[in-house]
Scaffold this motif. Structure first.
Motif, PDB file in Angstrom:
ATOM      1  N   THR A  11       0.693  -1.183  -0.029  1.00 11.99           N
ATOM      2  CA  THR A  11       0.109   0.004   0.310  1.00 11.99           C
ATOM      3  C   THR A  11       0.890   1.107   0.037  1.00 11.99           C
ATOM      4  O   THR A  11       2.116   1.128  -0.298  1.00 11.99           O
ATOM      5  N   ASN A  12       0.229   2.433   0.132  1.00 13.40           N
ATOM      6  CA  ASN A  12       0.918   3.686   0.118  1.00 13.40           C
ATOM      7  C   ASN A  12       0.052   4.514   1.060  1.00 13.40           C
ATOM      8  O   ASN A  12      -1.290   4.789   0.827  1.00 13.40           O
ATOM      9  N   ASN A  13       0.645   5.128   1.885  1.00 17.64           N
ATOM     10  CA  ASN A  13      -0.031   6.071   2.884  1.00 17.64           C
ATOM     11  C   ASN A  13      -0.869   7.403   2.422  1.00 17.64           C
ATOM     12  O   ASN A  13      -1.763   7.755   2.602  1.00 17.64           O
ATOM     13  N   PHE A  14      -0.191   7.573   1.140  1.00 18.00           N
ATOM     14  CA  PHE A  14      -0.934   9.029   0.478  1.00 18.00           C
ATOM     15  C   PHE A  14      -1.670   8.624  -0.810  1.00 18.00           C
ATOM     16  O   PHE A  14      -2.481   9.761  -1.176  1.00 18.00           O
ATOM     17  N   LYS A  15      -1.284   7.584  -1.559  1.00 23.33           N
ATOM     18  CA  LYS A  15      -1.790   7.570  -2.919  1.00 23.33           C
ATOM     19  C   LYS A  15      -2.695   6.381  -2.956  1.00 23.33           C
ATOM     20  O   LYS A  15      -3.284   6.160  -4.066  1.00 23.33           O
ATOM     21  N   ASP A  16      -3.071   5.627  -2.009  1.00 26.28           N
ATOM     22  CA  ASP A  16      -3.836   4.491  -2.120  1.00 26.28           C
ATOM     23  C   ASP A  16      -5.521   4.737  -1.292  1.00 26.28           C
ATOM     24  O   ASP A  16      -5.361   4.914  -0.326  1.00 26.28           O
ATOM     25  N   ALA A  17      -6.112   5.077  -2.173  1.00 22.86           N
ATOM     26  CA  ALA A  17      -7.509   5.411  -1.622  1.00 22.86           C
ATOM     27  C   ALA A  17      -8.200   4.201  -0.725  1.00 22.86           C
ATOM     28  O   ALA A  17      -8.994   4.444   0.162  1.00 22.86           O
TER      29      ALA A  17
END
Length: 131
Positions: A11-17
């Motif tokens: 995942t990604n803290n800022f780009k994964d809705a």
């Protein structure tokens, strides 16, 4: 420390809705394997693309000397953050403090293995690998 991974997501803290949904589902699936176990549980963060703004893998794990999936060597030093468990968002608040300190240059992260340790008594610690 030898850990057996029960479940993982990338995942990604800022780009994964869908980050919250992914992490919640990962913990839900792993919790069925943890019923009636009085052991510390870990949220392990690794395979960092870059820093906390990049992609990473997060896994639910338990200590397992005999069937480890990953081994975290004691070669890194860790700074430990105690989570305020009286707050529902205690874990997220602790991570936000970690990111703030990093942005201010007060925390030099190694980006090897970081982990949240969930004790059976409800205490939570976040261990951040530092340079």
């Amino acid at each position: 420390m030898n850990l057996r991974i029960l479940n993982s997501v990338r995942t990604n803290n800022f780009k994964d809705a869908a980050i919250m949904q992914k992490i919640t589902e990962m913990w839900k699936e792993a919790s069925s394997l943890l019923e009636n176990q009085n052991v510390a549980t870990y949220g392990v963060y690794y395979n960092y693309e870059s820093n906390y703004k990049g992609d990473y893998t997060v896994s639910v794990a338990i200590e397992d000397t005999y069937n480890p999936s990953i081994t975290i060597l004691n070669t890194s030093e860790y700074e430990v953050f105690i989570v305020d468990t009286s707050e529902e968002t205690g874990v997220l608040n602790a991570w936000q403090k970690i990111w703030e300190r990093e942005e201010k240059g007060q925390l030099k992260r190694a980006y090897s293995y970081d982990f949240e340790k969930y004790y059976p008594n409800g205490q939570i610690e976040i261990h951040i690998a530092i340079n």
